[in-house]
Design an enzyme around this catalytic site. Structure first.
Site, short mmCIF file in Angstrom:
data_model
loop_
_atom_site.label_atom_id
_atom_site.label_comp_id
_atom_site.label_asym_id
_atom_site.label_seq_id
_atom_site.Cartn_x
_atom_site.Cartn_y
_atom_site.Cartn_z
CG HIS A 247 -1.87 -1.04 0.89
ND1 HIS A 247 -1.71 -2.31 1.19
CD2 HIS A 247 -3.23 -1.27 0.44
CE1 HIS A 247 -2.94 -3.08 0.82
NE2 HIS A 247 -3.77 -2.13 -0.28
NE ARG A 354 -6.02 0.72 -2.56
CZ ARG A 354 -5.80 0.45 -3.55
NH1 ARG A 354 -5.37 2.24 -4.56
NH2 ARG A 354 -5.73 -0.37 -4.26
NE ARG A 390 -10.58 -0.85 -0.77
CZ ARG A 390 -9.46 -1.49 -0.94
NH1 ARG A 390 -9.14 -1.61 -1.50
NH2 ARG A 390 -8.76 -0.74 0.31
CD GLU A 496 -9.56 -7.34 -2.27
OE1 GLU A 496 -8.20 -7.00 -2.04
OE2 GLU A 496 -10.23 -7.50 -1.12
CG ASN A 519 -2.81 -4.62 -5.56
OD1 ASN A 519 -1.96 -4.88 -7.36
ND2 ASN A 519 -3.14 -3.65 -5.36
CG ASP A 520 -4.77 -7.79 -0.60
OD1 ASP A 520 -3.99 -7.96 -0.07
OD2 ASP A 520 -6.19 -7.00 -1.10
NE ARG A 530 -0.72 -5.89 -1.58
CZ ARG A 530 -2.02 -5.42 -1.51
NH1 ARG A 530 -3.36 -5.25 -1.39
NH2 ARG A 530 -2.56 -3.42 -2.16
CB CYS A 567 -9.26 -1.67 -8.86
SG CYS A 567 -10.23 -3.09 -8.09
C1 PEP Z 1 -6.36 -4.99 -4.78
O1 PEP Z 1 -6.33 -5.60 -3.44
O2 PEP Z 1 -5.82 -5.43 -6.48
C2 PEP Z 1 -6.42 -4.38 -4.50
C3 PEP Z 1 -7.13 -2.91 -5.66
O3 PEP Z 1 -6.92 -2.79 -2.57
P1 PEP Z 1 -5.67 -2.93 -2.42
O4 PEP Z 1 -4.75 -3.25 -2.93
O5 PEP Z 1 -6.49 -1.73 -1.89
O6 PEP Z 1 -5.85 -4.10 -1.23
MG MG Z 2 -7.05 -5.19 -1.52
#
Ligand code: PEP
Ligand code: MG
Length: 635
Positions: A247, A354, A390, A496, A519-520, A530, A567
């Site tokens: 993040h 977010r 979100r 995710e 990402n997750d 990550r 996203c």
């Molecule tokens: C993700 O997990 O891809 C996502 C967009 O959410 P975050 O990066 O805020 O966990």
């Molecule tokens: Mg996520």
């Protein structure tokens, strides 16, 4: 920062360091040691090149609130101390393990220092002294640490002739050397600071002392630290720890700050105010650059700025493929300060707001009115374009002090937070927190187009339960005479987790839209953290498993006829745009600065070609081969 600005800053060489001048990880290089150009390699986290004076961040002074304790509390304080020692040792061992990637010369300088820290955190006189202070003097763990570390450091300072109390039980061999005694004192203080930092989890950092155009360098940055960075002041960021899709990296990209994370050895010998070049395209940090390196970097700064200008011209052009297929481009929003960037990007909505920023860097949970005002101002700024809000995704690396302080969430030290009470799981356990946020979103929805997005969903029951709460909140607000939109905002989910992706058709019966959080999804599918630089090379969104999961979600959404977007950070990589289109996706949400590049990729391809690429890719068994195909497609 322009090349001209950079040279000005360089000439003036303004001091970047503030506060107590504490070196978080290493003693400063001896003043008489010649410092040539040093290049360090890390993970490119945000594209761009910047030149400026180093601002070495220091943690805010720890809040030591309890000095004296009751005798009955001593065991608990001792346990806190042991946990902090363990955590500190883990951090240092991790750094130690990563030294292997440094040139031998660098290893030689840093390894003994880390070893000395580790030794002091073992069965040393320092640790024994801290324990004794807690037990005998009845003081809190942090008070004991500070007291003992200072006493030790002062003893080193005053005992240039040698000390039988040396950390680790041995006297410094060159105890008559004042320089060596001073360095030993610095080392003890550094160990004390690390312990106190881990004991107090000192939350807020201050970047107030950074000069305009400074390069912020730190051992590591939490997402909440990154949220405090002023992009108009800080030219670039470099850290020793961190990965490309954590993040912190996401926030830096959102702010458009060139960044290199996970560059081991960065802090060792770093001097505040020395000139640094951060190249967020290739992932290098050059300290104290020689004139030819500086000249090259200045050219890179100018060429990057030109490139950005050229892409800016795409803003008003439609996002449509060569064969006429529309592809929707939305922006992710981490902080309200990004709104002007979103407006300039050509994005036609916010695909992921977010909401964590609202809860960060504060001591209390935001009220319904506070949240309503923030959401409403964002919704109004988007003038009718959709805003996908979100709900709070607490957990994982997203630590939110306000919730810990309010006792809403437990203080997690060593559990595995990514697999715990994260996202929707927490909200369903804390209905008051969830209902307050939903009420604020519903009230803001009366002023524009809003969608509600649930994070970390893994079961259909979670969506159902959330909808029940949403309906209850809406009924309560209506009964109270609040103005709400006629139709409630659509309720969608982040896909995710691999479980959610595999059950996409079932989830599509309850969710009104999907947003794929790559990402997750990548982290959970491949079991790779990550934000972890040690395993960064294994975090590969082109892994066949990931592409299959993405394909399944797109198909699951299509079967039920619900919208689906991507996203996660994959959406922001224009070289992956054709592949994602080929997998059936027609909506991407990225950081604002990536929108023009993705649009360029959309406008340069046809759906037919994208589908052929996807078909070929899905036959591959290795990410490396897929990467070749994707790269070749772009040429
Ligand atoms: C993700 O997990 O891809 C996502 C967009 O959410 P975050 O990066 O805020 O966990
Ligand atoms: Mg996520």
């Amino acid at each position: 920062m322009s090349a001209a600005d950079a040279s000005q800053d360089t000439d003036h060489n303004p001091a970047g360091e503030t506060g107590d001048g504490a070196a978080p990880a290493a003693s400063p290089a001896p003043a008489n040691k010649p410092c040539g150009e040093r290049r360090l390699f890390g993970i490119p986290a945000c594209a761009g090149v910047a030149i400026g004076p180093v601002f070495r961040t220091t943690e805010a002074p720890p809040q030591v609130t309890r000095h004296r304790i009751q005798a009955a509390d001593a065991p608990a304080e001792l346990a806190r101390l042991e946990a902090a020692i363990l955590q500190s040792r883990k951090q240092l061992l991790k750094l130690r393990g990563r030294l292997a990637v440094l040139p031998e010369e660098g290893q030689g300088e840093i390894a003994p220092l880390l070893d000395a820290y580790l030794q002091m955190l073992g069965p040393s006189r320092l640790v024994r002294g801290i324990r004794t202070r807690i037990g005998d003097r009845l003081v809190s763990a942090e008070t004991a640490v500070m007291g003992e570390a200072n006493a030790f450091a002062n003893a080193f300072g005053g005992l240039a002739g040698g000390s039988p109390d040396a950390p680790g039980g041995s006297a410094p061999s060159d105890a008559s050397d004042h320089g060596s005694a001073r360095r030993n004192a610095d080392e003890v203080r550094e160990v004390g600071r690390r312990l106190v930092r881990n004991l107090t989890r000192a939350p807020f950092r201050s970047f107030a002392g950074a000069v305009q155009g400074a390069i912020l360098i730190a051992e590591s940055l939490r997402p909440s630290d990154a949220a405090l960075i002023d992009p108009a002041r800080i030219a670039a960021v470099a850290t020793e720890e961190g990965g490309t899709d954590g993040h912190t990296a996401i926030l830096l990209r959102a702010l458009g700050i060139p960044a290199v994370l996970g560059a081991p050895g960065l802090m060792a010998g770093l001097r505040a105010g020395e000139v640094a070049i951060v190249d967020g395209v290739v992932g290098t940090v050059t300290l104290n650059p020689l004139p030819p390196t500086l000249a090259n970097a200045r050219r890179a700064v100018v060429s990057f700025a030109r490139d950005r200008q050229r892409l800016g011209r795409l803003r008003r052009l439609p996002s449509v493929t060569l064969d006429g297929e529309d592809v929707t481009l939305h922006a992710n929003l981490e902080l309200p300060v990004e709104l002007p960037m979103v407006a300039n990007s050509g994005a036609t909505g916010i695909g992921l707001l977010r909401s964590e920023f609202l809860f960060m860097n504060r001591d209390t949970v935001p009220t319904e009115d506070e949240q309503t005002d923030t959401y409403r101002s964002i919704v109004e700024a988007m003038s009718g374009d959709p805003v996908t809000i979100r709900v709070l995704d607490w957990g994982g690396e997203k630590e939110v002090e306000a919730l810990t302080n309010a006792g809403v969430v437990p203080e997690v030290v060593d559990a595995n937070p990514a697999l715990g009470l994260r996202g929707i799981r927490l909200l369903l356990r804390q209905p008051a927190l969830f209902e307050t946020q939903l009420a604020a979103i519903l009230r803001a929805a009366a002023h524009g187009t809003v969608r509600i997005l649930l994070p970390m969903v893994s079961t259909v029951a979670e969506v159902r339960a959330s909808r029940t709460i949403l309906l209850r909140v809406a009924a309560r607000l209506r009964a109270a005479g609040r103005r709400l939109p006629k139709a409630l905002p659509p309720l969608g989910i982040m896909v995710e987790t691999p479980g959610a992706a595999l059950c996409a058709p079932a989830l599509a019966t309850e969710a009104e839209f999907f947003a794929i959080g790559t990402n997750d999804l990548c982290m959970y599918a491949l079991a790779v953290d990550r934000g972890e630089s040690d395993v960064a090379e294994l975090y590969d969104p082109l892994h066949p498993a990931m592409l299959r999961l993405i394909g399944m979600v797109a198909e699951g959404a299509a079967t039920r006829g619900i919208p689906v977007s991507v996203c996660g950070e994959m959406a922001a990589n224009p070289s992956l745009t054709p592949l994602l289109i080929g997998l059936g996706l027609r909506c991407f949400s990225t950081n604002a600065s990536a929108v023009p590049r993705v649009k360029q990729a959309v406008r340069g391809t046809t759906v037919d070609d994208c589908q052929r690429l996807a078909w070929q890719v899905m036959k591959q068994t290795e990410a490396a081969r897929t990467r070749e195909l994707v790269e070749r497609f772009g040429r």
